[in-house]
Design a protein around this motif. Structure first.
Motif, short mmCIF file in Angstrom:
data_model
loop_
_atom_site.label_atom_id
_atom_site.label_comp_id
_atom_site.label_asym_id
_atom_site.label_seq_id
_atom_site.Cartn_x
_atom_site.Cartn_y
_atom_site.Cartn_z
N ASP A 108 0.82 -1.21 0.00
CA ASP A 108 0.00 0.00 0.00
C ASP A 108 0.85 1.26 0.00
O ASP A 108 0.49 2.28 -0.59
CB ASP A 108 -0.93 0.00 1.21
N LEU A 109 2.00 1.18 0.66
CA LEU A 109 2.88 2.34 0.76
C LEU A 109 3.62 2.62 -0.54
O LEU A 109 4.18 3.71 -0.71
CB LEU A 109 3.88 2.14 1.90
N ALA A 110 3.62 1.66 -1.45
CA ALA A 110 4.34 1.84 -2.71
C ALA A 110 3.86 3.06 -3.47
O ALA A 110 4.65 3.79 -4.08
CB ALA A 110 4.20 0.59 -3.57
N GLN A 111 2.56 3.31 -3.43
CA GLN A 111 2.02 4.46 -4.15
C GLN A 111 2.42 5.78 -3.52
O GLN A 111 2.38 6.83 -4.17
CB GLN A 111 0.49 4.36 -4.22
N ILE A 112 2.80 5.75 -2.26
CA ILE A 112 3.28 6.96 -1.58
C ILE A 112 4.74 7.22 -1.92
O ILE A 112 5.17 8.35 -2.14
CB ILE A 112 3.08 6.84 -0.05
N TYR A 113 5.52 6.12 -1.96
CA TYR A 113 6.94 6.25 -2.26
C TYR A 113 7.21 6.49 -3.75
O TYR A 113 8.24 7.06 -4.11
CB TYR A 113 7.68 4.99 -1.80
#
Length: 214
Positions: A108-113
């Motif tokens: 889920d955090l991939a889209q933030i990074y």
């Protein structure tokens, strides 16, 4: 130890392709070795100080093997079939050990990074390379009692199956009804023998002999 990009390139070449699992595995191996104090695990003398327990048979395992040099044949790679993206790194000399687990939140955090990436695979590849260790992994120090039969080196223990006569190494034998048995005899096999047709085999043998005679 070589830098991340060099290890990732080498690992991907050895694995056959670049994928998010390769990134996770390389970073997991680098962090695991750092935590247990090994900076060149794939070379002597450190190669004899490391055991890694992997809990999945996925891409990350190939990356871990490439970075650390652990191998089944060296008895430095142990496979625990838990189906979890995790590995435990053990320094045999010091006893220090850490278990590292890939977090589900990292997806889920991939889209933030990597917000500018539209392709999910490419987004994960980019994000996992720069993601904070605390977001990418759950890490805990653990204690692993490695039995003597699991240590690298020459075979220390041998037994003979009382049913089939097969030699069993490294204390993998099973005691059943006060008898020493190999696991196939005691627990069954993952394979089924193909019964040969003795009549056809004999006929073929006769034909060969006749042909030779001619």
């Amino acid at each position: 130890m070589e830098d991340f990009e060099t290890l990732l390139k080498g690992s991907s070449n050895a694995h056959g392709h670049l994928c998010p699992g390769q990134v996770v595995g390389v970073r997991m191996a680098m962090e695991g070795c750092r935590l247990i104090g090994l900076d060149n695990p794939a070379k002597m003398p450190q190669i004899k100080k490391l055991i890694v327990y992997v809990e999945m048979d996925r891409c990350a395992t190939d990356a871990i093997c490439f970075v650390t040099g652990v191998r089944l044949g060296r008895r430095s790679l142990k496979f625990v079939d838990n189906g979890i993206m995790a590995a435990t790194f053990v320094n045999l000399e010091t006893g220090k050990a850490f278990r590292i687990v890939s977090t589900e939140k990292a997806r889920d955090l991939a889209q933030i990074y990597a917000p500018k990436m539209s392709d999910k695979r490419e987004q994960q590849l980019s994000a996992y390379k720069k993601m904070d260790i605390k977001d990418l992994f759950d890490i805990e120090e653990v204690k692993v009692d490695v039995p003597a039969c699991d240590y690298p080196g020459p075979t220390r223990f041998k037994q003979t199956c009382s049913s089939c006569g097969q030699v069993v190494r490294d204390k993998k034998e099973v005691m059943k009804n006060d008898k020493i048995l190999c696991r196939p005899c005691a627990l069954g096999t993952y394979y089924q023998p193909v019964k040969k047709n003795t009549h056809n085999k004999g006929s073929h043998h006769v034909q060969l002999k006749k042909k030779s005679a001619v």
